[in-house]
Design an enzyme around this catalytic site. Structure first.
Site, PDB file in Angstrom:
ATOM      1  CG  HIS A  40      -1.801   1.111   1.409  1.00 53.56           C
ATOM      2  ND1 HIS A  40      -1.732   1.975   2.483  1.00 53.56           N
ATOM      3  CD2 HIS A  40      -2.830   1.551   0.640  1.00 53.56           C
ATOM      4  CE1 HIS A  40      -2.681   2.876   2.381  1.00 53.56           C
ATOM      5  NE2 HIS A  40      -3.368   2.652   1.270  1.00 53.56           N
ATOM      6  NE  ARG A  41      -1.855   5.647   1.167  1.00 58.03           N
ATOM      7  CZ  ARG A  41      -2.393   6.279   2.207  1.00 58.03           C
ATOM      8  NH1 ARG A  41      -1.624   7.021   2.994  1.00 58.03           N
ATOM      9  NH2 ARG A  41      -3.680   6.179   2.463  1.00 58.03           N
ATOM     10  CG  ASP A  69      -2.697   6.823  -3.604  1.00 60.93           C
ATOM     11  OD1 ASP A  69      -3.819   6.307  -3.692  1.00 60.93           O
ATOM     12  OD2 ASP A  69      -1.893   6.556  -2.682  1.00 60.93           O
ATOM     13  CG  HIS A  82      -3.341   8.985   0.095  1.00 59.94           C
ATOM     14  ND1 HIS A  82      -4.018   9.760   1.027  1.00 59.94           N
ATOM     15  CD2 HIS A  82      -4.120   7.907  -0.140  1.00 59.94           C
ATOM     16  CE1 HIS A  82      -5.152   9.159   1.331  1.00 59.94           C
ATOM     17  NE2 HIS A  82      -5.249   8.038   0.647  1.00 59.94           N
ATOM     18  CE  LYS A 143      -6.268   8.626  -3.071  1.00 60.02           C
ATOM     19  NZ  LYS A 143      -7.023   7.814  -2.065  1.00 60.02           N
ATOM     20  CG  ASP A 266       0.390   0.847   5.557  1.00 59.67           C
ATOM     21  OD1 ASP A 266      -0.138   0.934   4.433  1.00 59.67           O
ATOM     22  OD2 ASP A 266       0.106   1.619   6.493  1.00 59.67           O
TER      23      ASP A 266
END
Length: 275
Positions: A40-41, A69, A82, A143, A266
């Site tokens: 995630h990211r 994002d 993000h 996003k 994460d």
């Protein structure tokens, strides 16, 4: 698979994922490996989110995908961040849409997480595609696309320039909370899997899933609304489910038990300790 699968096939899939079948399903490490780990990211539990450091860490940890994002600068550059402002993750202030790429690129996007990350920059979409395609899957989140008219066409063009409009093994997926945007992406890139993001139980009904299945291959909910029945229903409509955002080992264990197709986290090692 493409959309619009016949209901009969969906019912067969529902039977396959029935509790009776699951009672005999393997709970081995082999079964665990069938779940995609989505960083995630990037591996953002270990490096500043949406930076090269975080994405490189995800590759190092052998995640299956990085999640990014995408937004757009004032002068039209697609950038990876993000929030709709730069305030939280950089040393700058202001809305992404109001800053030029030069202004965005001058910001420090790493120091907030530690001195060793000082100087990390906000990457561009071009950089991410060129650096990571072929190394790891890329889950692209648009996003707040409503702030950026035409961003779908720009993203589609970037993929087509690299011959990525027909990704192999679903290694490019595009998702958003904005369903109209995803309908547009489906029209522009019919071979690229589409995902709808939600945290609302309103989107777990049979009618909602039927609507999603007309243009999407993934339903990606917050883990708090995931149930065994919901996962079976998603599969019955010939879609997959990737759930977010795992930040505790017990959240990963819950989703593994629910038999989701992917876990957005994460911490990639929470999904699979080998990572």
């Amino acid at each position: 698979m493409r959309k619009g699968t016949l209901l009969g096939a969906g019912l067969a899939i529902a039977l396959f994922f029935s509790p009776l079948h699951q009672a005999f399903a393997s709970e081995s490490a082999g079964a665990r490996r069938q779940v995609d780990t989505v960083a995630h990211r990037g591996a953002s539990g270990y490096a500043p989110e949406n930076t090269i450091a975080a994405f490189d860490k995800a590759v190092e940890m052998k995640a299956d995908y990085i999640e990014i994002d995408v937004q757009r600068s004032k002068d039209g550059e697609l950038v990876i961040i993000h929030d709709t402002t730069v305030d939280r993750t950089t040393d700058g202030t202001g809305y992404v849409k109001d800053l030029t790429f030069e202004q965005i690129r001058s910001l420090d996007a790493g120091s907030w997480m530690g001195e060793r990350f000082k100087g990390e920059k906000i990457p561009t979409f071009d950089e991410i595609l060129d650096r990571y395609h072929g190394k790891i899957g890329i889950l692209v989140e648009l996003k707040a696309p409503e702030l950026y008219p035409g961003i779908e066409e720009t993203v589609a063009q970037k993929l087509k320039e690299r011959h990525l409009e027909k990704p192999q093994n679903e290694k490019i997926i595009i998702q958003s909370f904005n369903f109209d945007s995803m309908k547009k992406i489906n029209g522009l890139l019919p071979k690229v899997p589409v995902g709808v993001l939600t945290s609302s139980k309103e989107h777990t009904t049979e009618q909602a899933l039927k609507d999603f299945s007309a243009y999407a291959e993934y339903v990606n909910p917050h883990y708090s609304i995931v149930t065994e029945d919901f996962v079976q229903q998603v599969h019955a409509y010939d879609m997959k489910i990737q759930s977010w955002t795992v930040r505790k080992p017990e959240e990963a264990e819950f989703l593994l038990k629910m038999k989701v197709d992917g876990i957005i986290t994460d911490y990639p090692d929470y999904v699979d300790p080998r990572k």
